[in-house]
Design a protein around this motif. Structure first.
Motif, PDB file in Angstrom:
ATOM      1  N   GLN A 154       7.722   7.206  -7.365  1.00  0.00           N
ATOM      2  CA  GLN A 154       8.971   7.981  -7.286  1.00  0.00           C
ATOM      3  C   GLN A 154       9.949   7.459  -8.347  1.00  0.00           C
ATOM      4  O   GLN A 154      10.612   8.232  -9.041  1.00  0.00           O
ATOM      5  CB  GLN A 154       9.617   7.806  -5.902  1.00  0.00           C
ATOM      6  CG  GLN A 154       8.753   8.256  -4.752  1.00  0.00           C
ATOM      7  CD  GLN A 154       8.876   9.728  -4.459  1.00  0.00           C
ATOM      8  OE1 GLN A 154       9.767  10.386  -4.964  1.00  0.00           O
ATOM      9  NE2 GLN A 154       7.967  10.258  -3.657  1.00  0.00           N
TER      10      GLN A 154
ATOM     11  N   ASP B 122       1.404   4.043  -3.191  1.00  0.00           N
ATOM     12  CA  ASP B 122       0.785   5.342  -2.915  1.00  0.00           C
ATOM     13  C   ASP B 122       1.051   6.321  -4.060  1.00  0.00           C
ATOM     14  O   ASP B 122       2.146   6.379  -4.615  1.00  0.00           O
ATOM     15  CB  ASP B 122       1.338   5.915  -1.609  1.00  0.00           C
ATOM     16  CG  ASP B 122       0.614   7.173  -1.188  1.00  0.00           C
ATOM     17  OD1 ASP B 122      -0.482   7.044  -0.635  1.00  0.00           O
ATOM     18  OD2 ASP B 122       1.136   8.278  -1.449  1.00  0.00           O
ATOM     19  N   GLN B 123       0.006   7.083  -4.379  1.00  0.00           N
ATOM     20  CA  GLN B 123       0.117   7.949  -5.553  1.00  0.00           C
ATOM     21  C   GLN B 123       1.144   9.072  -5.372  1.00  0.00           C
ATOM     22  O   GLN B 123       1.950   9.342  -6.248  1.00  0.00           O
ATOM     23  CB  GLN B 123      -1.243   8.564  -5.880  1.00  0.00           C
ATOM     24  CG  GLN B 123      -1.207   9.390  -7.158  1.00  0.00           C
ATOM     25  CD  GLN B 123      -2.564   9.963  -7.508  1.00  0.00           C
ATOM     26  OE1 GLN B 123      -3.533   9.805  -6.777  1.00  0.00           O
ATOM     27  NE2 GLN B 123      -2.636  10.639  -8.639  1.00  0.00           N
ATOM     28  N   ASP B 124       1.117   9.719  -4.195  1.00  0.00           N
ATOM     29  CA  ASP B 124       1.949  10.905  -4.021  1.00  0.00           C
ATOM     30  C   ASP B 124       3.371  10.587  -3.572  1.00  0.00           C
ATOM     31  O   ASP B 124       4.324  11.184  -4.030  1.00  0.00           O
ATOM     32  CB  ASP B 124       1.304  11.855  -3.011  1.00  0.00           C
ATOM     33  CG  ASP B 124      -0.026  12.376  -3.523  1.00  0.00           C
ATOM     34  OD1 ASP B 124      -0.090  12.733  -4.701  1.00  0.00           O
ATOM     35  OD2 ASP B 124      -0.989  12.399  -2.742  1.00  0.00           O
ATOM     36  N   SER B 125       3.492   9.639  -2.638  1.00  0.00           N
ATOM     37  CA  SER B 125       4.820   9.425  -2.069  1.00  0.00           C
ATOM     38  C   SER B 125       5.275   7.972  -2.157  1.00  0.00           C
ATOM     39  O   SER B 125       6.242   7.601  -1.521  1.00  0.00           O
ATOM     40  CB  SER B 125       4.828   9.897  -0.608  1.00  0.00           C
ATOM     41  OG  SER B 125       3.699   9.384   0.061  1.00  0.00           O
TER      42      SER B 125
ATOM     43  N   LEU C 152      -5.161  -3.733   0.943  1.00  0.00           N
ATOM     44  CA  LEU C 152      -4.764  -2.737  -0.060  1.00  0.00           C
ATOM     45  C   LEU C 152      -5.833  -1.674  -0.297  1.00  0.00           C
ATOM     46  O   LEU C 152      -5.531  -0.476  -0.313  1.00  0.00           O
ATOM     47  CB  LEU C 152      -4.454  -3.431  -1.392  1.00  0.00           C
ATOM     48  CG  LEU C 152      -3.105  -4.142  -1.481  1.00  0.00           C
ATOM     49  CD1 LEU C 152      -3.043  -4.959  -2.750  1.00  0.00           C
ATOM     50  CD2 LEU C 152      -1.964  -3.146  -1.445  1.00  0.00           C
ATOM     51  N   THR C 153      -7.052  -2.090  -0.516  1.00  0.00           N
ATOM     52  CA  THR C 153      -8.082  -1.130  -0.919  1.00  0.00           C
ATOM     53  C   THR C 153      -9.363  -1.256  -0.120  1.00  0.00           C
ATOM     54  O   THR C 153     -10.234  -0.392  -0.230  1.00  0.00           O
ATOM     55  CB  THR C 153      -8.478  -1.342  -2.394  1.00  0.00           C
ATOM     56  OG1 THR C 153      -9.035  -2.655  -2.502  1.00  0.00           O
ATOM     57  CG2 THR C 153      -7.306  -1.222  -3.322  1.00  0.00           C
TER      58      THR C 153
ATOM     59  N   GLY D   3     -12.402  -0.951  -2.269  1.00  0.00           N
ATOM     60  CA  GLY D   3     -12.637   0.305  -2.991  1.00  0.00           C
ATOM     61  C   GLY D   3     -11.623   0.498  -4.082  1.00  0.00           C
ATOM     62  O   GLY D   3     -10.907  -0.437  -4.412  1.00  0.00           O
ATOM     63  N   PRO D   4     -11.475   1.659  -4.666  1.00  0.00           N
ATOM     64  CA  PRO D   4     -12.388   2.786  -4.522  1.00  0.00           C
ATOM     65  C   PRO D   4     -13.710   2.532  -5.253  1.00  0.00           C
ATOM     66  O   PRO D   4     -13.696   1.947  -6.344  1.00  0.00           O
ATOM     67  CB  PRO D   4     -11.627   3.936  -5.172  1.00  0.00           C
ATOM     68  CG  PRO D   4     -10.650   3.275  -6.083  1.00  0.00           C
ATOM     69  CD  PRO D   4     -10.323   1.951  -5.481  1.00  0.00           C
TER      70      PRO D   4
ATOM     71  N   PRO E  37     -10.464   3.958 -10.052  1.00  0.00           N
ATOM     72  CA  PRO E  37     -11.262   2.733 -10.089  1.00  0.00           C
ATOM     73  C   PRO E  37     -10.816   1.788 -11.203  1.00  0.00           C
ATOM     74  O   PRO E  37     -10.963   0.577 -11.088  1.00  0.00           O
ATOM     75  CB  PRO E  37     -12.687   3.220 -10.338  1.00  0.00           C
ATOM     76  CG  PRO E  37     -12.681   4.665 -10.063  1.00  0.00           C
ATOM     77  CD  PRO E  37     -11.277   5.154 -10.228  1.00  0.00           C
TER      78      PRO E  37
ATOM     79  N   LEU F  49      -3.872   2.851  -6.584  1.00  0.00           N
ATOM     80  CA  LEU F  49      -4.970   2.341  -5.764  1.00  0.00           C
ATOM     81  C   LEU F  49      -6.126   3.324  -5.701  1.00  0.00           C
ATOM     82  O   LEU F  49      -7.097   3.113  -5.003  1.00  0.00           O
ATOM     83  CB  LEU F  49      -4.465   2.060  -4.339  1.00  0.00           C
ATOM     84  CG  LEU F  49      -3.372   0.999  -4.248  1.00  0.00           C
ATOM     85  CD1 LEU F  49      -2.821   0.912  -2.839  1.00  0.00           C
ATOM     86  CD2 LEU F  49      -3.902  -0.360  -4.686  1.00  0.00           C
ATOM     87  N   VAL F  50      -6.015   4.415  -6.431  1.00  0.00           N
ATOM     88  CA  VAL F  50      -6.975   5.496  -6.307  1.00  0.00           C
ATOM     89  C   VAL F  50      -7.956   5.520  -7.473  1.00  0.00           C
ATOM     90  O   VAL F  50      -9.129   5.832  -7.311  1.00  0.00           O
ATOM     91  CB  VAL F  50      -6.218   6.837  -6.200  1.00  0.00           C
ATOM     92  CG1 VAL F  50      -7.179   7.988  -6.206  1.00  0.00           C
ATOM     93  CG2 VAL F  50      -5.374   6.860  -4.939  1.00  0.00           C
TER      94      VAL F  50
ATOM     95  N   LYS G  65       0.839  -1.197   0.000  1.00  0.00           N
ATOM     96  CA  LYS G  65       0.000   0.000   0.000  1.00  0.00           C
ATOM     97  C   LYS G  65       0.878   1.254   0.000  1.00  0.00           C
ATOM     98  O   LYS G  65       0.576   2.235  -0.671  1.00  0.00           O
ATOM     99  CB  LYS G  65      -0.915  -0.015   1.230  1.00  0.00           C
ATOM    100  CG  LYS G  65      -2.031   0.994   1.146  1.00  0.00           C
ATOM    101  CD  LYS G  65      -3.009   0.850   2.294  1.00  0.00           C
ATOM    102  CE  LYS G  65      -3.999   1.994   2.255  1.00  0.00           C
ATOM    103  NZ  LYS G  65      -5.010   1.894   3.298  1.00  0.00           N
TER     104      LYS G  65
END
Lengths: 404, 316
Positions: free
Chosen positions: B161, B153-156, B259-260, B263-264, B177, B174-175, B149
């Protein structure tokens, strides 16, 4: 009306002398009272830091205690198992939205029968813990959520803590730069996500009985706008509240929605200066946020003496004096209104929560044991809208019509 | 085993002749046989029979939190099934379960077979590397899903990266759908590779080297050797790996929850996670039981396939 109730009441009357003896033995320091030798079993999902609190009240009511801390996620499963094998503890802690559901199963004793009431406590406590007119649980302390902000980031950007949605949106936009988002909240597909969306939903006139209303749409649109502005990470749909806290501590969010239980971690973060305000509303009116916190209940165990003693014990935990002690240990807000006001004066970090709790609403206040279904619909709608699967109004309608 | 024991008992009286002493001995040996199978019968009845029967009964009842205290679970007939099949989420979960299972199995098998063939050659550190390959299997699922997870992660997350070094914009693993199911399948593939590699590797070890020598004399090397020697020799192992893999994958709950959480917007909700959610989050045990019965039927079909394959293999 109810035979069991009448027997319980009769038993309660018959036991008054015993209880009085127990009471006097508690204050007199003797161990020979009627209930003095009893051991109450307590079940909760707290930490060992709660034990001294229990010991204090045990001494006061003249009982011994056997404390059983279980994992938070496993509590309800354990309670159900104990209910079917008739091995429920004498004092049971429950998360407040679960109280009515467990009370509906008949596993809990009404506290009114033992002379307990919720007078002087914030109104939502009574709503959350009453089922069909009887009080089943008392919350010594409670919590809710508020808007935390990073003082340094706000002053650097020349932003003052927002009071309305417009201000919040503008502030979040202004505070977004580089790897820092202006705003963070949890929109996860669990009850936690629902809990975090409720202040926007309720404060704007949304109602769980019918979630597909223009007011609810407006609230959902607002959260979506924050995401579309780039001021809230798209990952919020996968964040639990602890994740949001981590983002805030790491400086990746300038403002966040979270509760007072995060204060220990926030205070431990080096170089982080923060404060909190009640969550902004569209009009600037007082926030209607959900009431948090756990209630203490007395399960039906057939041992009338012990149940009476357990009720006394719960009454002790909920006394104004103990509330302050518990608040000191847990960082939560006393539910007694006057005790809470005192507390806010001496603990400025929880002042915004004290304000929020006064106008808070109980999640089970309207739908009772049916709340979980509505909660599922609400987080489903939030997820549908934030992932772009449906526009806010369609998302609410879709989630509403979803049978499960 | 039960079959042969029953045959033995049935044969008993037929063979028994008139002599009392002999028939008593027959009877004793019949009882002994039953005693031998008794532990297995009791075990199956208590740990498999009872839960399945209870689950089937529960799916016809309004089984809620109330039931635990009062013991009352009103009979509702097919209402739980009607609600399950009529729900908008059901079709989504069915499609997701199929995609998740097929996607996981195909990739796990292909990669697992590739690695097994690769490790058949002995090279320095091959034993060590093969041991290392078991790692995903040895980690607690909930721990590895938490790590994944973070990675996704999308941002970090580390993966984004890394991709960022090549100028790839942040991928909403994971954000989004559309992508979440792909990401979850990916993690499940990673988890399933050790199982596939290990079993297929041991299958490959049992192929006699003489076959390859004989085949190479006939001009079959490389791909041809695989096509005409390796594949026919490990075919029964392959079917076992695939069928067991399907049954394991159908009931995966923990990795998805980690993990989710489905979702989403239910985009990674499978039959198994939905059953879990209904039973242990919403406390609608009747509906949860109905969904898991659907899952049991699907798994059972594959179990039958597995049994017929293994029986065929034993006959050969």
């Amino acid at each position: 009306m109810n035979p069991i109730r009448i027997i319980a009441a009769a038993a309660a009357v018959a036991l008054v002398p015993v209880a009085l003896t127990a009471c006097s033995s508690g204050s007199g320091g003797g161990g020979g009272g009627g209930g003095g030798g009893s051991t109450l079993t307590i079940e909760d999902y707290y930490q060992a830091s709660y034990d001294p609190i229990y010991q204090t009240c045990a001494k006061q009511v003249g009982a011994k205690v056997k404390i059983n801390h279980v994992a938070g996620a496993g509590l309800i499963a354990k309670v159900l198992q104990q209910a079917s094998s008739r091995t429920l503890p004498d004092v049971l802690m429950l998360d407040n939205p679960d109280v009515q559901q467990i009370a509906a199963s008949g596993a809990l004793a009404p506290l009114n029968d033992y002379g307990l009431n919720a007078d002087g406590l914030v109104p939502a406590v009574k709503a959350a813990n009453s089922y069909k007119g009887d009080l089943y649980g008392l919350e010594p302390v409670t919590n809710s959520i508020a808007l935390y902000y990073n003082k340094k980031l706000l002053s650097d950007a020349g932003v003052t803590p927002p009071k309305t949605w417009d201000e919040l949106r503008a502030a979040a936009k202004k505070l977004t730069s580089g790897k820092t988002y202006g705003f963070a909240m949890s929109n996860i597909n669990t009850y936690e996500g629902t809990w975090q969306f409720l202040p926007f939903f309720w404060s704007n006139g949304g109602d769980e009985k019918d979630i597909a209303t223009p007011q609810a749409t407006q609230a959902l649109q607002f959260v979506l706008d924050l995401q579309n502005d780039g001021a809230m990470s798209k990952s919020s749909i996968n964040w639990a509240q602890a994740d949001v806290d981590n983002q805030f501590i790491a400086g990746k969010a300038a403002m966040m929605i979270n509760g007072p239980w995060q204060l220990p971690s926030l205070n431990a973060a080096k170089g982080l200066e923060f404060d909190s305000v009640p969550i902004p509303t569209r009009t600037g009116d007082p926030t209607v946020a959900p009431l948090g916190g756990e209630a203490f209940t007395v399960p039906q165990t057939r041992d009338k003496d012990r149940m009476k003693l357990a009720a006394k014990f719960v009454g002790c935990l909920s006394s104004a004096k103990m509330q302050t002690t518990i608040a000191g240990v847990t960082g939560n807000v006393p539910t007694n209104e006057s005790a809470a006001d005192e507390w806010a004066k001496s603990h400025p970090q929880v002042a915004s929560f004290v304000t929020t709790v006064k106008t808070a609403r109980a999640r089970t206040g309207e739908l009772g044991p049916d709340w979980p279904k509505a909660a599922t619909k609400i987080y489903t709608a939030v997820q549908l809208a934030l992932t772009g699967k449906a526009a806010p109004s369609a998302a609410l309608q879709q989630a509403q019509s979803q049978s499960q | 085993m039960t079959v042969s024991a029953r045959a033995g008992v049935a044969a008993g009286p037929l063979v028994a002749s008139g002599r009392p002493g002999r028939s008593r001995a027959r009877l004793a040996s019949g009882v002994t046989r039953w005693l031998f199978i008794a532990p297995a019968v009791v075990f199956v009845a208590v740990f498999f029979g009872y839960p399945v029967v209870k689950n089937v009964l529960m799916s016809f009842q309004d089984y809620t939190t109330r039931t635990f205290f009062t013991g009352e679970a009103p009979w509702v007939g097919l209402a739980n099934y009607a609600q399950t099949f009529g729900s908008a989420v059901f079709t989504t979960t069915l499609v997701n379960t199929a995609l998740f299972t097929i996607g996981s199995i195909v990739m796990q098998f292909v990669i697992g077979l590739g690695l097994a063939l690769f490790f058949r050659r002995n090279f320095p550190l091959s034993g060590f590397l093969r041991g290392l390959l078991l790692l995903p299997w040895l980690l607690p699922l909930i721990a590895s899903s938490a790590v994944w997870k973070w990675l996704l992660d999308q941002d970090s997350g580390a993966i984004n990266q890394f991709l960022g070094l090549f100028g790839v914009p942040a991928v909403p693993w994971l954000v989004s759908p559309g992508l979440a199911l792909v990401a979850v399948i990916g993690v499940n593939i990673w988890l399933g590779i050790p199982f596939n590699t290990t079993i297929l590797y041991s299958g490959l070890q049992s192929v006699p080297p003489e076959l390859y020598e004989a085949a190479s004399l006939d001009g079959a090397t490389g791909v041809k050797a695989f096509r005409y020697v390796t594949w026919p020799s490990i075919r029964s192992v392959v079917s076992v790996v695939i069928v067991l893999g399907i049954v394991y994958t159908l009931k995966v709950v923990d990795i998805i929850l980690g993990l989710t959480g489905g979702g989403p917007a239910n985009s990674t909700q499978t039959l198994a996670t939905n059953a879990y959610h209904q039973s242990f989050v919403n406390f609608e045990f009747g509906i949860g039981a109905a969904i898991s019965n659907v899952l049991i039927v699907v798994s059972f079909l594959f179990a039958v396939v597995y049994i017929s394959i293994s029986r065929k293999a034993a006959d050969e």
